[in-house]
Design an enzyme around this catalytic site. Structure first.
Site, PDB file in Angstrom:
ATOM      1  N   THR A  56       0.479  -7.683  -5.173  1.00  0.00           N
ATOM      2  CA  THR A  56      -0.374  -7.327  -4.039  1.00  0.00           C
ATOM      3  C   THR A  56      -0.142  -5.875  -3.639  1.00  0.00           C
ATOM      4  OG1 THR A  56      -0.198  -9.623  -3.292  1.00  0.00           O
ATOM      5  CG2 THR A  56      -1.127  -8.034  -1.746  1.00  0.00           C
ATOM      6  N   ASP A  57       1.116  -5.455  -3.637  1.00  0.00           N
ATOM      7  CA  ASP A  57       1.439  -4.048  -3.371  1.00  0.00           C
ATOM      8  C   ASP A  57       0.770  -3.138  -4.396  1.00  0.00           C
ATOM      9  OD1 ASP A  57       2.965  -4.042  -1.068  1.00  0.00           O
ATOM     10  OD2 ASP A  57       4.861  -4.314  -2.110  1.00  0.00           O
ATOM     11  N   LEU A  58       0.931  -3.482  -5.671  1.00  0.00           N
ATOM     12  CA  LEU A  58       0.393  -2.631  -6.732  1.00  0.00           C
ATOM     13  C   LEU A  58      -1.136  -2.574  -6.673  1.00  0.00           C
ATOM     14  CD1 LEU A  58       2.654  -3.683  -9.749  1.00  0.00           C
ATOM     15  CD2 LEU A  58       2.972  -1.809  -8.138  1.00  0.00           C
ATOM     16  N   GLY A  84      -2.129  -0.310  -3.888  1.00  0.00           N
ATOM     17  CA  GLY A  84      -1.940   1.087  -4.284  1.00  0.00           C
ATOM     18  C   GLY A  84      -3.059   1.573  -5.190  1.00  0.00           C
TER      19      GLY A  84
END
Length: 431
Positions: free
Chosen positions: A202-204, A207
């Site tokens: 989810t972070d990636l 980003g």
């Protein structure tokens, strides 16, 4: 910088589109065209994963990324070890997200520290931050504060839940957004407990969304000459990433469930146990299934009335999968790779990290690259996964040590004198 060009032509009476195009051409006539973002300066006020991943991609594409860090501690990922690299204090976590950046340590709680950021913003194109919405506004560093100082600035905020809604002030991490956004509900063994992905997907993904949004913002500025605020958040990204699973629910009311490595709508499409691990096979068409059966020396399976179409294979999933498992478990991953070579269906072994990085294909394409770090020595990183026919992106510099470039940036960009810099150090405004 585009900002500099805009300021150099304030009295020219042409439309914003022509101003922007003139600026765009002027900047790119002076720089190396091999890097799409050569000449673009980014102020990076991000920490942890989503923000640093976004700005690292911009840095790979040639942008000058100035990472603004807290004196004394810096990005929290600098402390997220072990493992540490070559017995130093440099964490593998920080290294994987911060190449092609300069580290500048500034105390943003002080007025003199904020003044430094204001001056840098005037000479920059993009600012990226991932504070809880409202926090930077309280500090005098919100978008409205910069809009008057640097109207050309693309200001991108990355947060857990965005600036609106009842969760706007709630801190957000990858696993929380993955939990609330339905990802953990559909990930894990069938009938078992929910599982998070092995990396912060989810972070990636956030980003990546942010990086694309910034690129679009820069492109739009070539038409309007104006900057803007962009908001990206983990929860919205996660829900958007549900793709067909989300569409199934929205349009048919079908609730999702966990399937392990299997696919709800395609059979066979999962990892099968072998003599020495697991091997993943997918057949997205009836012809691919026939090819698989031929490679397995079981053409009778393709001719079986229960398995002739994907719809029938889904209906008789358990019987077919049990049969395939009894066949595939008789050989090793390497043996199946040789047997399936040249097949029309996708397949591949479930590799350990050692097997992944030792893979001959991965080695031949040069994905892993070495960098010489000033403290940790040789550092290995996974380079950009995208290739351009004309230049594009590259790994140029190692992740910076804390405050490594403070003096250089203040001298070269803001033209601070040695005395000014020393005075700021004595006051603990910079490091």
């Amino acid at each position: 910088m585009l900002a500099t060009v805009y300021k150099s032509i304030p009295h020219v009476k042409i439309t914003p589109l022509k101003i922007a195009n003139s600026a765009f051409k002027s900047i790119h006539s002076q720089c190396d065209r091999n890097y799409p973002l050569e000449g673009v300066r980014v102020l990076d006020l991000t920490r942890i994963v989503a923000g640093p991943y976004c700005t690292m991609i911009l840095g790979d594409l040639g942008a000058e990324v100035i990472k603004i860090e807290r004196p004394g501690s810096g990005d929290e990922a600098r402390k997220w070890g072990p493992p540490f690299i070559n017995t130093t204090t440099e964490t593998a976590y920080f290294v994987c997200l911060n190449r092609n950046k300069k580290s500048v340590c500034v105390d943003l709680k002080s007025q003199k520290g904020r003044d430094i950021l204001y001056k840098l913003a005037e000479k920059s194109d993009v600012l990226v931050e991932n504070y809880v919405p409202g926090k930077l506004d309280e500090m005098g560093l919100g978008y409205e504060h910069f809009k008057g100082i640097a109207p050309h600035l693309i200001y991108c905020s990355i947060s857990g839940f965005g600036p609106d809604g009842p969760y706007r002030n709630k801190p957000g991490y990858d696993v929380i957004a993955a939990s609330m956004g339905g990802f953990l509900h559909i990930t894990g063994p069938q009938g078992g407990e929910p599982c998070k992905a092995g990396v912060a997907m989810t972070d990636l993904s956030t980003g990546l969304y942010a990086h694309g949004a910034i690129m679009a913002g820069l492109f739009q500025r070539t038409k309007t000459g104006k900057g803007q605020k962009i908001d990206c958040n983990l929860l919205s990204t996660q829900i958007a990433s549900l793709i067909n699973i989300g569409s199934n629910y929205l349009n048919t009311g079908k609730e999702a469930s966990r399937w392990g490595t299997a696919h709800e709508s395609i059979v066979p499409y999962e990892a099968f146990p072998t003599k020495d691990g697991y091997y993943t096979i997918g057949t997205g068409s009836d012809l691919q299934f026939q090819d698989l059966c031929g490679k397995l020396k079981r053409p009778d399976l393709a001719e079986n009335e229960k398995f002739k179409t994907n719809q029938l294979r889904v209906k008789h999933r358990i019987e077919l999968i049990n049969t395939l498992r009894s066949i595939i478990v008789t050989k090793t991953k390497k043996e199946w790779s040789e047997i399936f070579e040249g097949g029309s269906f996708p397949s591949g072994p479930v590799n350990s990290l050692k097997e992944t990085f030792d893979d001959p294909h991965v080695k031949e394409i040069g994905l892993v690259q070495n960098l010489e770090h000033p403290v940790a020595g040789t550092v290995r990183v996974v380079g950009p996964p995208v290739k351009y026919s004309d230049g594009g992106n590259s790994v140029r510099s190692p992740p910076p040590t804390l405050g490594q470039h403070t003096k250089d940036v203040l001298e070269t960009i803001l033209k601070y004198s040695t005395k000014q810099i020393n005075d700021l150090k004595k006051e603990n405004i910079i490091q």
